[in-house]
Write a protein that holds these residues in place. Structure first.
Motif, PDB file in Angstrom:
ATOM      1  N   ALA A  89     -84.511  30.216  76.417  1.00  0.00           N
ATOM      2  CA  ALA A  89     -83.514  30.983  75.668  1.00  0.00           C
ATOM      3  C   ALA A  89     -82.148  30.313  75.702  1.00  0.00           C
ATOM      4  O   ALA A  89     -81.335  30.490  74.779  1.00  0.00           O
ATOM      5  CB  ALA A  89     -83.423  32.401  76.235  1.00  0.00           C
ATOM      6  N   LEU A  90     -81.883  29.515  76.743  1.00  0.00           N
ATOM      7  CA  LEU A  90     -80.590  28.838  76.845  1.00  0.00           C
ATOM      8  C   LEU A  90     -80.399  27.807  75.734  1.00  0.00           C
ATOM      9  O   LEU A  90     -79.271  27.465  75.393  1.00  0.00           O
ATOM     10  CB  LEU A  90     -80.463  28.154  78.210  1.00  0.00           C
ATOM     11  CG  LEU A  90     -80.458  29.075  79.439  1.00  0.00           C
ATOM     12  CD1 LEU A  90     -80.405  28.262  80.716  1.00  0.00           C
ATOM     13  CD2 LEU A  90     -79.287  30.052  79.380  1.00  0.00           C
ATOM     14  N   THR A  91     -81.495  27.320  75.174  1.00  0.00           N
ATOM     15  CA  THR A  91     -81.377  26.313  74.111  1.00  0.00           C
ATOM     16  C   THR A  91     -80.751  26.896  72.845  1.00  0.00           C
ATOM     17  O   THR A  91     -80.280  26.144  71.989  1.00  0.00           O
ATOM     18  CB  THR A  91     -82.756  25.718  73.762  1.00  0.00           C
ATOM     19  OG1 THR A  91     -83.605  26.746  73.238  1.00  0.00           O
ATOM     20  CG2 THR A  91     -83.410  25.103  74.986  1.00  0.00           C
ATOM     21  N   SER A  95     -76.315  25.949  68.109  1.00  0.00           N
ATOM     22  CA  SER A  95     -76.483  26.616  66.816  1.00  0.00           C
ATOM     23  C   SER A  95     -77.524  25.939  65.930  1.00  0.00           C
ATOM     24  O   SER A  95     -77.976  26.520  64.946  1.00  0.00           O
ATOM     25  CB  SER A  95     -75.142  26.662  66.069  1.00  0.00           C
ATOM     26  OG  SER A  95     -74.634  25.351  65.881  1.00  0.00           O
ATOM     27  N   ASN A  96     -77.927  24.710  66.285  1.00  0.00           N
ATOM     28  CA  ASN A  96     -78.925  24.011  65.485  1.00  0.00           C
ATOM     29  C   ASN A  96     -80.334  24.560  65.703  1.00  0.00           C
ATOM     30  O   ASN A  96     -81.226  24.317  64.889  1.00  0.00           O
ATOM     31  CB  ASN A  96     -78.912  22.513  65.811  1.00  0.00           C
ATOM     32  CG  ASN A  96     -77.632  21.843  65.353  1.00  0.00           C
ATOM     33  OD1 ASN A  96     -77.067  22.211  64.325  1.00  0.00           O
ATOM     34  ND2 ASN A  96     -77.160  20.872  66.124  1.00  0.00           N
ATOM     35  N   ASP A 104     -82.787  32.579  59.569  1.00  0.00           N
ATOM     36  CA  ASP A 104     -82.268  33.938  59.717  1.00  0.00           C
ATOM     37  C   ASP A 104     -82.602  34.483  61.102  1.00  0.00           C
ATOM     38  O   ASP A 104     -83.507  33.993  61.785  1.00  0.00           O
ATOM     39  CB  ASP A 104     -82.885  34.860  58.655  1.00  0.00           C
ATOM     40  CG  ASP A 104     -82.542  34.411  57.246  1.00  0.00           C
ATOM     41  OD1 ASP A 104     -81.431  33.862  57.066  1.00  0.00           O
ATOM     42  OD2 ASP A 104     -83.379  34.590  56.337  1.00  0.00           O
ATOM     43  N   HIS A 105     -81.868  35.513  61.497  1.00  0.00           N
ATOM     44  CA  HIS A 105     -82.188  36.182  62.741  1.00  0.00           C
ATOM     45  C   HIS A 105     -83.449  37.019  62.555  1.00  0.00           C
ATOM     46  O   HIS A 105     -83.660  37.617  61.495  1.00  0.00           O
ATOM     47  CB  HIS A 105     -81.029  37.079  63.190  1.00  0.00           C
ATOM     48  CG  HIS A 105     -79.853  36.311  63.712  1.00  0.00           C
ATOM     49  ND1 HIS A 105     -79.868  35.682  64.939  1.00  0.00           N
ATOM     50  CD2 HIS A 105     -78.635  36.058  63.170  1.00  0.00           C
ATOM     51  CE1 HIS A 105     -78.707  35.087  65.128  1.00  0.00           C
ATOM     52  NE2 HIS A 105     -77.940  35.291  64.077  1.00  0.00           N
TER      53      HIS A 105
END
Length: 282
Positions: A89-91, A95-96, A104-105
């Motif tokens: 999740a840290l990756t 923003s890429n 999209d989210h």
């Protein structure tokens, strides 16, 4: 290569599909160059790490058992098992990296599907590694290797993937071997037999996780990326297991973990090293 095995298997499938698209006239210049190219490919590295992960985890569980860290009521080792995937999740601080192929989210419904799949896998892995403690690493490794076979069968049923005759023969051979292993384990002792049954059921449920996760990444208009699937499921598992540690393990630490560690002569530093290695193995 990311820490979750789902990523590795997905990339291997992707590599296999790419190879199948090569023209029939394709021939490597020589065998040595062909082997070198395969060995240097990212998929080969991923496959090697996947095998190393599968070999090391049952051995680490044996070490954790000898250190007094494996009371099945606590499932402390499972919390550290899922820390590895959760770190992905840290990756997304970059923003890429995208949650969905479109950028999209993901919708709440899509996230909920990922969480539900992970809840199934938590139960599956609890069965698997509790079974490993009862049956031992050797029997665990034999039975747990059937995950790939379960995945193939379930992919045929759920995702309509095709299987050739030789693959079906391999499926029946593996299932026959599982039956013989279970019968033999019953002769060894009740705990070993119970552990074997845990691993058989857990392996099947774990295969469901792989198939459902692949569907989440490849089927439908709204899909998750590989990283997003890994992150959502890892965070779900860590949240649930951390809550259990706070609600149960901490109040009952002395009777479940503390006394066992003292009897085994395990220090807190040693325990931290063992659990950290378990995190790295996933």
């Amino acid at each position: 290569v990311y820490s979750n095995n789902k990523y590795i298997i997905f990339k291997l499938n992707e590599k296999r599909q790419n190879m199948s698209n090569l023209p029939s006239s394709f021939q490597p210049r020589n065998v040595w160059n062909y082997i070198k190219n395969i060995t240097m490919s990212s998929s080969s590295v991923a496959a090697s790490l996947y095998v190393l992960s599968g070999v090391s985890q049952p051995l680490l569980m044996t070490v954790a058992k000898d250190a007094g860290l494996t009371d099945p009521r606590c499932q402390l080792y499972m919390l550290f098992y899922y820390i590895g995937p959760a770190i992905v999740a840290l990756t997304f601080c970059d923003s890429n990296n995208k949650w969905t192929p479109s950028g999209d989210h993901p919708s709440f419904r899509l996230i909920l599907k990922g969480c539900a799949i992970q809840c199934l896998d938590i139960f599956a892995q609890m069965l698997n590694y509790t079974g490993s403690i009862l049956a031992g690493p050797t029997i665990f490794a034999i039975i747990y290797s059937s995950v790939t076979i379960w995945t193939a069968v379930l992919s045929r049923i759920i995702l309509s993937r095709s299987m050739v005759t030789t693959q079906w023969v391999a499926v029946f051979l593996v299932f026959g071997g599982l039956g013989l292993t279970s019968i033999n384990s019953a002769m060894v002792g009740a705990d070993v037999f119970k552990g074997s049954l845990f691993v058989i059921v857990g392996s099947c449920l774990h295969a469901f996780m792989y198939v459902f996760s692949e569907a989440l990444m490849t089927v439908g208009e709204e899909r998750l990326t590989v990283k997003a699937t890994c992150a959502i499921q890892g965070l779900t598992a860590c949240t649930l297991l951390l809550s259990w540690q706070l609600l149960f393990t901490v109040p009952h630490w002395e009777e479940t973990i503390g006394s066992s560690m003292r009897d085994a002569g395990t220090t807190y530093i040693q325990a931290a090293k063992i659990l950290l290695c378990l995190s790295l193995s996933d």
